[in-house]
Design a protein around this motif. Structure first.
Motif, short mmCIF file in Angstrom:
data_model
loop_
_atom_site.label_atom_id
_atom_site.label_comp_id
_atom_site.label_asym_id
_atom_site.label_seq_id
_atom_site.Cartn_x
_atom_site.Cartn_y
_atom_site.Cartn_z
N ASP A 99 54.35 45.86 44.40
CA ASP A 99 53.39 46.71 43.66
C ASP A 99 52.20 45.89 43.18
O ASP A 99 52.37 44.76 42.70
N HIS A 100 51.03 46.47 43.28
CA HIS A 100 49.79 45.85 42.79
C HIS A 100 49.75 44.36 43.09
O HIS A 100 49.59 43.54 42.17
N PHE A 101 49.90 44.03 44.32
CA PHE A 101 49.95 42.62 44.70
C PHE A 101 48.57 42.00 44.76
O PHE A 101 48.39 40.81 44.49
N LYS A 102 47.59 42.80 45.12
CA LYS A 102 46.22 42.28 45.25
C LYS A 102 45.75 41.61 43.95
O LYS A 102 45.26 40.48 43.97
N ILE A 127 47.53 40.24 41.69
CA ILE A 127 48.29 38.99 41.49
C ILE A 127 47.60 37.86 42.24
O ILE A 127 47.35 36.78 41.70
N ASN A 128 47.26 38.14 43.50
CA ASN A 128 46.52 37.16 44.30
C ASN A 128 45.19 36.80 43.64
O ASN A 128 44.81 35.63 43.55
N ASP A 129 44.48 37.84 43.21
CA ASP A 129 43.13 37.64 42.66
C ASP A 129 43.18 36.84 41.37
O ASP A 129 42.32 36.01 41.11
N PHE A 173 49.92 31.05 44.81
CA PHE A 173 50.91 31.66 43.91
C PHE A 173 51.43 32.96 44.53
O PHE A 173 52.62 33.26 44.48
N GLY A 174 50.49 33.73 45.13
CA GLY A 174 50.89 34.96 45.83
C GLY A 174 51.94 34.67 46.89
O GLY A 174 52.95 35.38 47.01
N ASP A 175 51.72 33.59 47.64
CA ASP A 175 52.70 33.19 48.67
C ASP A 175 54.06 32.88 48.04
O ASP A 175 55.10 33.26 48.58
N VAL A 208 55.26 34.09 45.33
CA VAL A 208 55.87 35.36 44.92
C VAL A 208 56.56 36.02 46.11
O VAL A 208 57.71 36.49 46.01
N ILE A 209 55.86 36.02 47.25
CA ILE A 209 56.44 36.60 48.46
C ILE A 209 57.76 35.88 48.81
O ILE A 209 58.75 36.51 49.13
N GLN A 210 57.75 34.56 48.67
CA GLN A 210 58.96 33.78 48.97
C GLN A 210 60.10 34.12 48.03
O GLN A 210 61.25 34.28 48.45
N GLY A 225 52.31 41.29 55.54
CA GLY A 225 51.88 40.58 54.33
C GLY A 225 52.88 40.57 53.19
O GLY A 225 53.63 39.62 53.02
N GLU A 226 52.89 41.62 52.38
CA GLU A 226 53.80 41.66 51.23
C GLU A 226 54.74 42.86 51.37
O GLU A 226 55.11 43.49 50.40
N GLU A 227 55.09 43.11 52.64
CA GLU A 227 56.02 44.21 52.94
C GLU A 227 57.23 43.68 53.69
O GLU A 227 57.12 42.79 54.51
N VAL A 287 56.77 57.26 46.99
CA VAL A 287 57.21 56.52 45.81
C VAL A 287 56.02 55.84 45.13
O VAL A 287 55.91 55.81 43.90
N LYS A 288 55.11 55.30 45.95
CA LYS A 288 53.90 54.67 45.41
C LYS A 288 53.06 55.71 44.66
O LYS A 288 52.59 55.47 43.54
N GLU A 289 52.92 56.88 45.27
CA GLU A 289 52.16 57.97 44.66
C GLU A 289 52.78 58.38 43.32
O GLU A 289 52.09 58.69 42.36
P1 GH3 Z 1 50.25 48.74 46.05
O1 GH3 Z 1 51.02 48.83 44.80
O2 GH3 Z 1 49.60 50.04 46.39
O3 GH3 Z 1 51.06 48.23 47.18
O4 GH3 Z 1 49.08 47.71 45.76
P2 GH3 Z 1 48.77 46.35 46.47
O5 GH3 Z 1 47.76 45.64 45.67
O6 GH3 Z 1 50.02 45.62 46.71
O7 GH3 Z 1 48.13 46.89 47.78
P3 GH3 Z 1 48.34 46.48 49.24
O8 GH3 Z 1 49.78 46.61 49.59
O9 GH3 Z 1 47.42 47.27 50.08
O10 GH3 Z 1 47.83 44.98 49.21
C1 GH3 Z 1 48.42 43.97 49.92
C2 GH3 Z 1 47.73 42.68 49.56
O11 GH3 Z 1 48.58 41.60 49.89
C3 GH3 Z 1 46.47 42.45 50.33
C4 GH3 Z 1 46.49 41.01 50.71
O12 GH3 Z 1 45.44 40.31 50.09
C5 GH3 Z 1 47.79 40.48 50.20
N1 GH3 Z 1 48.51 39.69 51.19
C6 GH3 Z 1 48.89 40.07 52.41
N2 GH3 Z 1 49.55 39.07 53.04
C7 GH3 Z 1 49.59 38.02 52.18
C8 GH3 Z 1 50.15 36.69 52.25
O13 GH3 Z 1 50.76 36.28 53.24
N3 GH3 Z 1 50.00 35.90 51.16
C9 GH3 Z 1 49.35 36.33 50.04
N4 GH3 Z 1 49.24 35.49 49.01
N5 GH3 Z 1 48.82 37.56 49.95
C10 GH3 Z 1 48.93 38.40 51.00
#
Ligand code: GH3
Ligand code: MG
Ligand code: MG
Ligand code: MG
Length: 300
Positions: free
Chosen positions: A177-180, A182-184, A190-192, A194-196, A217-219, A290-292
């Motif tokens: 959820d709201h991953f963008k 977190i990256n920003d 750090f985003g990576d 989290v994914i791990q 990406g984050e799925e 579910v996201k909606e």
């Molecule tokens: P939502 O709750 O709707 O899912 O919001 P969201 O911000 O997670 O939206 P979305 O799923 O569209 O965003 C995915 C983001 O994940 C976009 C991209 O910058 C980031 N991302 C994708 N792959 C990677 C990765 O391998 N590493 C990192 N750090 N970020 C990634």
């Protein structure tokens, strides 16, 4: 990954003497020898034992080696097993035919012990590299989970198992959820991380029979074998909860992370062999709903 110690060699030959001879010649090699005395038995054992190498006699009554080789190469699951022909004399045309059929080598009888060993070793070495590359091509580098290519292959296999045996299969699609933001906020590395961490949680919360994949990406997508929709919902809820309670921090700053999970089961979607894609799509639609509905929840 098959270790040197565990590599196995299937020998298919109608002559008991050859079995004994090859057995004696390869005794010092650390290979499991499997014996078949005609083509039919050879095919059966190739299918059940999945050997790393087949030594195949060209001249056999009923079905000859060329025919068996053709049958093996036509079978998707067996076509990667290297074949070395064992033969008396072999004319050029037959050699060419053998290589065109997919044989990697041939050994002429009576064979020299040292040469036989060297050729078997070389073929087994190549097979190890082959297996290693196949595995690497199926693994996601960041998380160590299965990748999307493997997911698709595996889903097709599971759907055909389902059609034969009637065991239910479910798919769970997980999205952070709201991953963008977190990256920003905390940066891509750090985003990576989290994914791990989430990959780790999903792996820990699943059974050995489940297939946990990084979908993109984050799925993530998880194939839950022998699991009806209702059971899959329970598993997904456990996973959601486990992520919610992770308590991740960046430095000293707490970074709450949650996931949303969409679930679809074959008991609802149908169990045709080609329905793997339907299952994924249904799980993806459930995830979208579910996201909606507000995120950090599970839906079917
Ligand atoms: P939502 O709750 O709707 O899912 O919001 P969201 O911000 O997670 O939206 P979305 O799923 O569209 O965003 C995915 C983001 O994940 C976009 C991209 O910058 C980031 N991302 C994708 N792959 C990677 C990765 O391998 N590493 C990192 N750090 N970020 C990634
Ligand atoms: Mg023979
Ligand atoms: Mg996403
Ligand atoms: Mg997301």
């Amino acid at each position: 990954m098959s270790d040197m110690v565990h590599q196995s060699v299937l020998i298919v030959d109608d002559s008991p003497d050859i079995h004994q001879l090859v057995g004696a010649r390869l005794r010092s090699e650390r290979v499991n020898l499997i014996h078949a005395h005609d083509a039919a038995e050879g095919f059966r054992l190739a299918a059940s034992e999945k050997p790393d190498l087949i030594l195949l006699d060209l001249d056999m009554p009923i079905t000859d080696g060329m025919t068996l080789c053709r049958q093996l190469k036509a079978e998707q699951e067996l076509s990667d097993i290297p074949v070395i022909f064992l033969t008396g004399t072999m004319d050029v045309q037959t050699k060419v035919q053998a290589f065109e059929l997919g044989a990697v080598d041939y050994v002429t009888k009576p064979f020299d012990a040292v040469e036989l060993k060297a050729r078997v070793r070389a073929a087994l070495r190549t097979k190890r590299y082959h297996d290693l590359l196949t595995t690497k091509a199926q693994i996601d580098a960041l998380t160590g989970l299965w990748n999307r290519g493997y997911l698709n292959d595996r889903l097709a296999v599971e759907m055909s198992v389902l059609e034969r045996k009637g065991l239910p299969v479910a798919v769970a699609m997980v999205d952070i959820d709201h991953f963008k933001p977190i990256n920003d906020t905390y940066g891509h590395p750090f985003g990576d991380a989290v994914i791990q961490r989430i990959a780790e949680v999903l792996g820990n919360m699943s059974r050995d029979s489940d297939v946990v994949c990084r979908y993109g990406g984050e799925e993530f997508a998880i194939i839950l074998r022998d699991t009806p929709s209702e059971g899959a919902m329970t598993v997904a809820e456990r996973m959601r909860k486990a992520v919610e309670t992770l308590q991740l921090t960046c430095g000293k700053t707490p970074v709450p992370v949650t996931v949303s999970i969409g679930v679809a089961g074959s008991d609802r979607v149908g169990n045709a062999t080609d329905s793997g894609t339907h299952l994924l799509e249904a799980a993806d639609r459930a995830l979208y709903r579910v996201k909606e509905a507000g995120r950090n929840r599970v839906g079917g």
